[in-house]
Enzyme design. Structure first.
Site, short mmCIF file in Angstrom:
data_model
loop_
_atom_site.label_atom_id
_atom_site.label_comp_id
_atom_site.label_asym_id
_atom_site.label_seq_id
_atom_site.Cartn_x
_atom_site.Cartn_y
_atom_site.Cartn_z
CD GLU A 50 106.68 -13.96 51.47
OE1 GLU A 50 106.77 -12.71 51.96
OE2 GLU A 50 105.58 -14.70 51.66
CE LYS A 73 103.75 -10.82 54.60
NZ LYS A 73 104.55 -11.62 53.77
CG ASP A 125 107.76 6.29 53.37
OD1 ASP A 125 107.61 5.13 53.86
OD2 ASP A 125 107.88 7.10 54.05
P1 NAD Z 1 110.60 16.06 48.06
O1 NAD Z 1 110.94 16.62 49.46
O2 NAD Z 1 112.00 15.66 47.79
O3 NAD Z 1 109.97 17.12 47.29
C1 NAD Z 1 109.60 16.75 45.83
C2 NAD Z 1 109.93 17.98 45.21
O4 NAD Z 1 110.20 17.74 43.78
C3 NAD Z 1 108.98 19.21 45.48
O5 NAD Z 1 109.99 20.29 46.21
C4 NAD Z 1 108.78 19.75 43.96
O6 NAD Z 1 109.13 21.15 43.77
C5 NAD Z 1 109.96 19.03 43.12
N1 NAD Z 1 109.06 18.61 41.85
C6 NAD Z 1 109.75 18.55 40.58
N2 NAD Z 1 109.15 18.00 39.87
C7 NAD Z 1 107.90 17.83 40.46
C8 NAD Z 1 106.63 16.87 39.82
N3 NAD Z 1 106.54 16.59 38.59
N4 NAD Z 1 105.66 16.83 40.63
C9 NAD Z 1 105.71 17.05 42.03
N5 NAD Z 1 107.07 17.64 42.52
C10 NAD Z 1 107.97 17.89 41.81
O7 NAD Z 1 109.70 14.77 48.51
P2 NAD Z 1 108.32 14.68 48.95
O8 NAD Z 1 107.41 13.61 47.87
O9 NAD Z 1 107.80 15.91 49.54
O10 NAD Z 1 108.69 13.79 50.16
C11 NAD Z 1 108.93 12.33 50.14
C12 NAD Z 1 109.78 12.02 51.19
O11 NAD Z 1 109.29 12.13 52.74
C13 NAD Z 1 109.90 10.51 51.49
O12 NAD Z 1 111.53 10.22 51.42
C14 NAD Z 1 109.24 10.05 52.79
O13 NAD Z 1 109.91 9.09 53.34
C15 NAD Z 1 109.66 11.23 53.45
N6 NAD Z 1 108.49 11.59 54.83
C16 NAD Z 1 107.40 10.72 54.94
C17 NAD Z 1 106.66 11.15 55.93
C18 NAD Z 1 105.14 10.30 56.18
O14 NAD Z 1 104.93 9.62 55.24
N7 NAD Z 1 104.69 10.55 57.43
C19 NAD Z 1 106.99 12.22 56.93
C20 NAD Z 1 108.43 12.91 56.61
C21 NAD Z 1 109.02 12.59 55.51
#
Ligand code: NAD
Length: 431
Positions: free
Chosen positions: A85, A269, A285
């Site tokens: 946009e 928005k 996300d």
């Molecule tokens: P992820 O599953 O990749 O987990 C993050 C990993 O990073 C952890 O396992 C942790 O051990 C590691 N890590 C390393 N250094 C870290 C630090 N300094 N702090 C925290 N963790 C550290 O990612 P996530 O954040 O658990 O999940 C995000 C994803 O999930 C996004 O892609 C999202 O789109 C998706 N998702 C979203 C929903 C929702 O919003 N309802 C539902 C399901 C999945």
């Protein structure tokens, strides 16, 4: 000694994309690989994309612009914004410049605590189950901490367990258990979803009920980010508008969003124009943050503005934006997408909380840009020039012809596809 980093670059719009990239790379001391990732040359590969989602056939591009002038908690920040946009990047940069006159943005965040929900049905004795859950809290939290030892080691982990009774639902009464979990620098969805699933057998044993849904809540109201700014009255003045008039116009414009959901939806928005574009650029996300933002805006039972504006001391304008901000610098696509990684490097943020602080400041700047235009000369004047360029491109214009067509349409006050095509035809004929 390297030059003191700055986010100020006057006349950035006059440079070519290559010149802008060179300046930005120098200012952020980025290496060649990071710089190329920003340009897209070493961005997401088809092979990487193929591992990210299903049925991949290609890669979708978006313009990546850099908002300048941002000062957040006294730190200079260059802000990457991925958005289609027009006016958003310019609006954010301009408002960040005004905010500098009042010391920039002050931002803060709560601890990065997310909520996972576990829905418990068919509980034979609800009062007994509630009591048993409260008593078992230490063991449940200890079990949750086993899910991601790295997060626990980094100082995050399970923090609390809340038990809610929903007495009247279409499926009858049910218990909902909230696991509160500090996810440190990760958004945390996968971590929380895993924890919720792992805890289920334990919760079934404790409550003698049946655990049904086990999923994160996107109403991340324990993971809030807040930004404030103060614009001196004299910085608000422009053209025929005095600073006092602009400030008053902005507060009056905000009042409608505070009182009316029809306006609040558009107002919010505008905030999300800024927020989402940084979320996308950093591989976060944005649907999750969008969902949280709008649910939070409805928390009183009536949908309202996420921001607040008022006239402060000496006629200055004071703004505040508070919203859930579930963002990470690790996890999800943040480390997988080379451009997203380079964008985080560009911003110089070291933690998820710092990233959230910048993003909420950008949301506030974007909100101000819209209110300032709406509360004075209207939004179309500034918007039309950029919009006209898009119309010209859609009509087939290329290179210098884009600007030429856009200028004619803006001067005529007819920014329309039929006119753009007519102008193209006239040009082709005369050539
Ligand atoms: P992820 O599953 O990749 O987990 C993050 C990993 O990073 C952890 O396992 C942790 O051990 C590691 N890590 C390393 N250094 C870290 C630090 N300094 N702090 C925290 N963790 C550290 O990612 P996530 O954040 O658990 O999940 C995000 C994803 O999930 C996004 O892609 C999202 O789109 C998706 N998702 C979203 C929903 C929702 O919003 N309802 C539902 C399901 C999945």
């Amino acid at each position: 000694m390297p030059p003191k980093p700055t986010s100020r670059l006057q006349g950035m719009y006059k440079l070519s994309p290559a010149e802008r990239l060179a300046w930005v790379s120098r200012a952020a001391q980025m290496d060649k690989v990071e710089s190329e990732a920003l340009r897209g040359d070493r961005g997401l590969s088809l092979d990487q994309a193929d591992h990210m989602v299903e049925n991949v056939v290609g890669i979708f591009g978006l313009p990546l612009g850099i908002a300048v002038n941002f000062l957040v908690n006294g730190r200079e920040v260059l802000v990457p914004m991925a958005i289609e946009e027009p006016s958003v990047v310019a609006g954010a940069s301009f408002m960040a410049k005004l905010a500098r006159d009042g010391g920039g943005f002050l931002a803060e965040t709560t601890e990065p605590e997310m909520i996972a929900q576990m829905q418990i049905l068919d509980v034979p004795d609800i009062a007994e189950a509630q009591q048993a859950l409260i008593e078992a809290k230490p063991e449940v939290l200890a079990q949750a901490n086993l899910v991601d030892p790295l997060i626990t080691e980094l100082g995050g982990g399970a923090r609390d367990l809340e038990v809610r009774l929903l007495e009247e639902t279409p499926a009858g009464p049910m218990l909902v258990v909230h696991l509160i979990f500090d996810t440190r620098d990760a958004m945390g969805a996968n971590t929380l979803n895993t924890a919720a699933e792992r805890l289920s057998p334990m919760l079934e044993a404790i409550t003698r009920g049946r655990v049904h849904l086990r999923i994160l809540s996107n109403l991340a109201d324990r993971r809030l980010a807040k930004a404030t700014c103060r614009i001196p009255s004299e910085s608000l003045a422009f053209g025929k508008f005095s600073g006092e008039l602009v400030g008053k116009g902005i507060v009056e414009a905000w009042a409608l969003a505070a009182a009316d959901p029809y306006r609040a939806a558009t107002h919010n928005k505008g905030i999300m124009n800024g927020v989402d574009s940084v979320l996308i650029a950093t591989g976060n996300d944005w649907r999750a943050v969008e969902a949280g933002a709008h649910a939070y805006a409805s928390r009183s039972g009536r949908y309202t503005s996420l921001s607040r504006w008022r006239t402060g001391e000496g006629g200055s304008l004071e703004g505040t934006l508070e919203m859930p901000m579930a963002v990470g610098i690790v996890g999800g696509a943040t480390q997988v997408h080379p451009t997203a990684k380079a964008c985080v490097t560009l911003m110089g943020v070291q933690t998820g909380r710092e990233l959230a602080e910048v993003i909420v400041s950008v949301g506030l700047a974007q909100n101000l840009a819209a209110l300032r235009a709406l509360g004075t000369e209207g939004i179309q004047r500034g918007h039309m020039r950029l919009h006209a360029r898009q119309v010209a491109i859609a009509a087939g214009a290329e290179g210098a012809v884009i600007e030429r067509l856009a200028r004619v349409m803006v001067e005529e006050g007819t920014v329309r596809m039929d006119r753009a095509k007519q102008l193209m035809a006239e040009l082709n004929k005369s050539n």
